[in-house]
Scaffold this motif. Structure first.
Motif, PDB file in Angstrom:
ATOM      1  N   TRP A 316       0.862  -1.259   0.168  1.00  0.00           N
ATOM      2  CA  TRP A 316      -0.027  -0.118  -0.016  1.00  0.00           C
ATOM      3  C   TRP A 316       0.861   1.205  -0.032  1.00  0.00           C
ATOM      4  CZ3 TRP A 316       0.644   3.359   4.314  1.00  0.00           C
ATOM      5  CH2 TRP A 316       1.016   2.704   5.497  1.00  0.00           C
ATOM      6  N   GLY A 317       2.092   1.023   0.378  1.00  0.00           N
ATOM      7  CA  GLY A 317       3.051   2.246   0.170  1.00  0.00           C
ATOM      8  C   GLY A 317       3.273   2.702  -0.801  1.00  0.00           C
ATOM      9  N   GLY A 324       0.225  10.539  -3.400  1.00  0.00           N
ATOM     10  CA  GLY A 324       0.821  12.038  -3.003  1.00  0.00           C
ATOM     11  C   GLY A 324       1.653  12.802  -3.946  1.00  0.00           C
ATOM     12  N   SER A 325       1.738  12.210  -4.988  1.00  0.00           N
ATOM     13  CA  SER A 325       2.433  13.062  -6.237  1.00  0.00           C
ATOM     14  C   SER A 325       1.669  13.212  -7.271  1.00  0.00           C
ATOM     15  CB  SER A 325       3.788  12.027  -6.550  1.00  0.00           C
ATOM     16  OG  SER A 325       3.297  11.025  -7.351  1.00  0.00           O
ATOM     17  N   MET A 330      -4.996  15.854  -0.948  1.00  0.00           N
ATOM     18  CA  MET A 330      -5.127  14.502  -0.191  1.00  0.00           C
ATOM     19  C   MET A 330      -4.008  14.972   1.076  1.00  0.00           C
ATOM     20  SD  MET A 330      -1.949  12.843  -0.062  1.00  0.00           S
ATOM     21  CE  MET A 330      -2.232  11.008   0.096  1.00  0.00           C
ATOM     22  N   GLU A 332      -2.019  12.320   3.799  1.00  0.00           N
ATOM     23  CA  GLU A 332      -1.779  11.139   4.157  1.00  0.00           C
ATOM     24  C   GLU A 332      -2.644  10.700   5.337  1.00  0.00           C
ATOM     25  OE1 GLU A 332       2.406  11.440   5.133  1.00  0.00           O
ATOM     26  OE2 GLU A 332       2.520   9.353   6.245  1.00  0.00           O
ATOM     27  N   GLY A 348      -4.112   6.798   7.260  1.00  0.00           N
ATOM     28  CA  GLY A 348      -2.406   6.989   6.959  1.00  0.00           C
ATOM     29  C   GLY A 348      -1.683   5.778   7.286  1.00  0.00           C
ATOM     30  N   VAL A 349      -1.962   5.068   8.586  1.00  0.00           N
ATOM     31  CA  VAL A 349      -1.111   4.003   8.791  1.00  0.00           C
ATOM     32  C   VAL A 349      -1.655   2.489   8.813  1.00  0.00           C
ATOM     33  CG1 VAL A 349       0.126   5.515  10.468  1.00  0.00           C
ATOM     34  CG2 VAL A 349      -2.174   4.235  11.285  1.00  0.00           C
TER      35      VAL A 349
ATOM     36  N   LYS B  48       9.116  16.455  -3.686  1.00  0.00           N
ATOM     37  CA  LYS B  48       7.669  17.425  -3.748  1.00  0.00           C
ATOM     38  C   LYS B  48       6.380  16.634  -3.500  1.00  0.00           C
ATOM     39  CE  LYS B  48       9.516  20.367  -7.120  1.00  0.00           C
ATOM     40  NZ  LYS B  48       9.615  20.704  -8.634  1.00  0.00           N
ATOM     41  N   ASN B  49       6.518  15.239  -3.306  1.00  0.00           N
ATOM     42  CA  ASN B  49       5.354  14.499  -2.944  1.00  0.00           C
ATOM     43  C   ASN B  49       4.553  14.866  -1.956  1.00  0.00           C
ATOM     44  OD1 ASN B  49       3.605  11.934  -2.238  1.00  0.00           O
ATOM     45  ND2 ASN B  49       4.938  10.980  -3.489  1.00  0.00           N
ATOM     46  N   ARG B  50       3.383  14.903  -1.675  1.00  0.00           N
ATOM     47  CA  ARG B  50       2.434  15.388  -0.516  1.00  0.00           C
ATOM     48  C   ARG B  50       2.753  14.389   0.619  1.00  0.00           C
ATOM     49  NH1 ARG B  50      -2.583  18.823  -2.267  1.00  0.00           N
ATOM     50  NH2 ARG B  50      -1.731  19.471  -4.171  1.00  0.00           N
ATOM     51  N   VAL B  51       2.934  13.250   0.205  1.00  0.00           N
ATOM     52  CA  VAL B  51       3.072  12.001   1.249  1.00  0.00           C
ATOM     53  C   VAL B  51       4.707  12.334   1.614  1.00  0.00           C
ATOM     54  CG1 VAL B  51       2.792   9.786   2.088  1.00  0.00           C
ATOM     55  CG2 VAL B  51       1.124  10.792   0.438  1.00  0.00           C
ATOM     56  N   LYS B  52       5.129  12.712   2.844  1.00  0.00           N
ATOM     57  CA  LYS B  52       6.579  12.942   3.155  1.00  0.00           C
ATOM     58  C   LYS B  52       6.892  12.018   4.197  1.00  0.00           C
ATOM     59  CE  LYS B  52       6.774  18.004   1.811  1.00  0.00           C
ATOM     60  NZ  LYS B  52       5.851  17.789   0.563  1.00  0.00           N
ATOM     61  N   ALA B  80       7.908   5.381   6.360  1.00  0.00           N
ATOM     62  CA  ALA B  80       6.977   6.500   5.659  1.00  0.00           C
ATOM     63  C   ALA B  80       5.563   6.043   6.012  1.00  0.00           C
ATOM     64  CB  ALA B  80       7.326   6.696   4.255  1.00  0.00           C
ATOM     65  N   CYS B  81       4.540   6.786   6.103  1.00  0.00           N
ATOM     66  CA  CYS B  81       3.234   6.440   6.228  1.00  0.00           C
ATOM     67  C   CYS B  81       3.357   5.793   7.545  1.00  0.00           C
ATOM     68  CB  CYS B  81       2.676   5.532   5.355  1.00  0.00           C
ATOM     69  SG  CYS B  81       2.814   6.435   3.791  1.00  0.00           S
ATOM     70  N   THR B  82       3.947   6.080   8.728  1.00  0.00           N
ATOM     71  CA  THR B  82       4.131   5.353   9.815  1.00  0.00           C
ATOM     72  C   THR B  82       3.541   6.346  10.992  1.00  0.00           C
ATOM     73  OG1 THR B  82       6.518   6.203  10.028  1.00  0.00           O
ATOM     74  CG2 THR B  82       6.163   3.982   9.601  1.00  0.00           C
ATOM     75  N   GLY B  83       2.807   7.300  10.704  1.00  0.00           N
ATOM     76  CA  GLY B  83       2.037   8.168  11.722  1.00  0.00           C
ATOM     77  C   GLY B  83       3.063   8.736  12.777  1.00  0.00           C
ATOM     78  N   ILE B 116       7.820   1.061   2.504  1.00  0.00           N
ATOM     79  CA  ILE B 116       6.869   2.069   3.172  1.00  0.00           C
ATOM     80  C   ILE B 116       5.888   1.503   4.109  1.00  0.00           C
ATOM     81  CG2 ILE B 116       5.004   3.821   2.986  1.00  0.00           C
ATOM     82  CD1 ILE B 116       6.162   4.275  -0.007  1.00  0.00           C
ATOM     83  N   GLY B 222       7.317  16.417  -9.818  1.00  0.00           N
ATOM     84  CA  GLY B 222       6.261  16.062  -8.740  1.00  0.00           C
ATOM     85  C   GLY B 222       6.304  14.723  -8.527  1.00  0.00           C
ATOM     86  N   THR B 224       8.021  12.427  -7.416  1.00  0.00           N
ATOM     87  CA  THR B 224       8.982  11.794  -6.769  1.00  0.00           C
ATOM     88  C   THR B 224       8.639  11.194  -5.470  1.00  0.00           C
ATOM     89  OG1 THR B 224       9.062  13.848  -5.513  1.00  0.00           O
ATOM     90  CG2 THR B 224      10.671  13.630  -7.259  1.00  0.00           C
ATOM     91  N   THR B 226       8.284   9.236  -1.724  1.00  0.00           N
ATOM     92  CA  THR B 226       8.053   9.958  -0.097  1.00  0.00           C
ATOM     93  C   THR B 226       9.321  10.360   0.491  1.00  0.00           C
ATOM     94  OG1 THR B 226       8.002   7.724   0.788  1.00  0.00           O
ATOM     95  CG2 THR B 226       5.940   8.534   0.002  1.00  0.00           C
TER      96      THR B 226
END
Lengths: 401, 401
Positions: A316-317, A324-325, A330, A332, A348-349, B48-52, B80-83, B116, B222, B224, B226
């Motif tokens: 899912w990552g 996100g890109s 959105m 996360e 998001g998790v 630049k990803n919104r999910v960082k 990443a995506c680990t809250g 991720i 864009g 890119t 996370t």
């Protein structure tokens, strides 16, 4: 509405056939002819690509008349990017067919699919059309469907029957194309015929609406090939009362058209080049429908997501990274992701090992649903696609040779 | 400017090393540490990803100070995506390193790459940092470069020397990442160190400019991951006169930075997941540079084009189809396409069998140039990418397992 066996059916007032005339280097069929025994209402939907094959340019102009009688389609050569010669050849093909059947070229629609940049072998087509004319049969749809295939593994046919205006009408379609159109951009052709009596302007509306909910669910806006074309002929041989807008009969006929186009679109995805899975991606909670569609398309296009699906890995990552890109609004920490009925990601998790196991099990199925909720608004959109396999690469690395 | 052997070099005032601390399931290295013996100017460019990833969020905030001393990077887990836990873990990693080396956490930059959605194993990192601290060496760059690899086949290192402000300065970089970032979206990490004396604001400008002409040539705006991050440290150990803007020294240092980032970016593409070819795509004659970039990106992203390159097939029709559907102003009848030095398509049509043979020969090379001229304006853009092989699918279907 009744679904008929696609192996053995006929549509009153139509004949069809498919043969090998020598366009393909193999001995596979490469020329299909579909003939109505009378002038019919005709509607068409064409590719949005700026690079259009002559068949598309000429077909778009012809269909404004709302009339048609014959469809001739070849595989093995797209006759695209062939300059003036390509236009001359497409016109000559229509003339050859018109002469053979004693009708006007304006009523003959040409469609092509195959390699881009090569011209049509007109002498082979001339001989082929004569041969096909002699073989035409009311039940020749399987042969016609085979003759429009390129990298398709199996022919795609769908047929339904319904009571309309006091008569039984039949509506049938054949299609070619495999995999999600993008990133493949393989040509998608679809020819639909019915013996119902419908005026051309109404047929056009019905077809446009139907394509929007079927073939456009497997393409990404604008990402269509140079040759894509959906044609629909209605010749009135059923003898029904002309279908009028807004009536019960109208709704029934639209339902028939929708059933056939949806079935064919699903067959196209399932026959994806090297595909092992049919994947439905639904994005909910986007800011608006346009962003929902854009996000669903971005996930459907991602090679990383598609290879993970091939590997049956609920990674899912990769989906989160694409979301996100891709440029849609959105966050996360608000995003949910599910595989099948199993919610794997909440806000998001990951929901943990158990949820991951359930998601992995969902991915072992032949048909997979990925649900994404962005919790940003009410926009919703669904896209159908397939996974990306080693076989896909093999097929597409070898296609021209 | 002199290019040094990347196997055996040092940069005055720096030590580095890489070890296996247990984040990866295999026994491969997964933890790198780079330490300056004094506080240094620090600049960074981030995804630049919104999910960082937390490492990106925290690094972006820290680098505003323009100061840094240590980089700690792990592979095997992107964190990443680990809250909230992910943010706590990234901060704790910086604290562990700061304690070990007796500095402030604000001067420690954390970078992560890998799967991720999984959290960092902090106890393993704590032990690992202590071990790495004991092994640090002025020539430990190869070990550090190995420790940031994920699906990379070989470590990526580049190093140059130049006379600046009366002193010899060294500028070196290590990177990880493979293939064109899109559709891969694999994380790209790059750490550059120099002993030159440069003020942080100037270093930031130089780095941004350099990244625009190197790593951004292999990514699509864009698109890119996370975790993408480029960090550059300058500790002044060379004892040169501080480099001032607009001077000869400024130009020399910028040239050093450009040489290292370009070399690393090319190494990243050549190490593309399963890639067999380095492909440079140049679009000329677009309406403007934005459209040129967009068209080059669209061609570079196309799975159909990339599989044809893998098959060494100059299937220009696929390129034309992409150009027509990507939304830029173009006209088939004006478009030229060449492979290597050989013009294959002029004004939309093939130049024939001989040209096709020459193009096919150009595609047999390890490095391939595709030139496209839209003849619509003066916009020009170049993108570097690689082909799409069966190996790519195998790698990415198996990545998490």
């Amino acid at each position: 509405m009744k679904t008929l066996d696609s192996k053995n059916f006929s549509v009153p007032g139509y004949k069809a056939w498919g043969i090998h005339c020598g366009i393909k280097k193999t001995d596979k069929k490469d020329l299909a002819v579909i003939v109505s025994d009378r002038d019919a209402s005709m509607a068409g939907v064409f590719t949005k690509n700026r690079v259009k094959a002559p068949s598309v340019v000429i077909g778009t102009a012809k269909v404004r008349s709302g009339k048609g009688r014959i469809i001739v389609a070849n595989s093995g050569c797209a006759n695209a990017c062939t300059g003036k010669q390509g236009h001359l050849d497409a016109r000559e093909t229509a003339e050859i067919v018109a002469n053979e059947f004693g009708t006007k070229p304006d009523l003959v629609y040409v469609a092509s699919t195959g390699v881009i940049g090569e011209t049509l072998p007109i002498p082979k087509i001339r001989t082929g059309v004569a041969t096909a004319a002699g073989l035409l049969s009311p039940t020749g749809w399987g042969q016609a469907a085979e003759a429009i295939m390129t990298t398709d593994i199996y022919p795609k046919i769908a047929v339904v029957q319904e009571e309309i205006g006091g008569k039984t009408i039949t509506l049938a379609g054949i299609a070619k194309g495999s995999g999600m159109i993008h990133p493949d951009m393989a040509t998608m052709l679809c020819f639909i015929v019915t013996d119902a009596l419908v005026a051309a302007p109404m047929l056009r509306k019905m077809l446009t609406s139907s394509v929007g909910r079927s073939f456009n669910v497997i393409t990404v806006d604008g990402d269509t090939s140079t040759n894509d074309m959906v044609l629909c002929m209605a010749n009135g041989a059923a003898g029904n009362k002309r279908v009028a807008p807004g009536t019960k009969d109208f709704k029934k006929l639209q339902a028939c058209l929708d059933a056939v186009t949806r079935s064919l679109a699903m067959q196209v995805v399932k026959d994806g080049e090297g595909a092992t899975k049919f994947v439905e991606i639904t994005v909910r909670g986007a800011k608006n429908p346009v962003e929902a569609r854009h996000a669903a398309s971005a996930v459907a296009k991602s090679s990383l997501v598609k290879t993970a699906l091939f590997g049956e890995d609920p990674n899912w990552g990769r989906i989160m990274a694409v979301l996100g890109s891709c440029g849609v609004d959105m966050d996360e920490a608000r995003t949910d992701i599910s595989f099948g009925k199993s919610r794997l990601v909440e806000r998001g998790v990951s929901m943990g090992k158990h949820a991951e196991k359930e998601a992995a099990a969902a991915l072992k199925q032949r048909e997979v649903h990925i649900g994404i909720d962005l919790h940003k608004g009410k926009g919703e959109s669904t896209i159908w696609t397939c996974d990306l396999s080693t076989e896909y690469v093999k097929i597409n690395a070898a296609y021209r040779s």
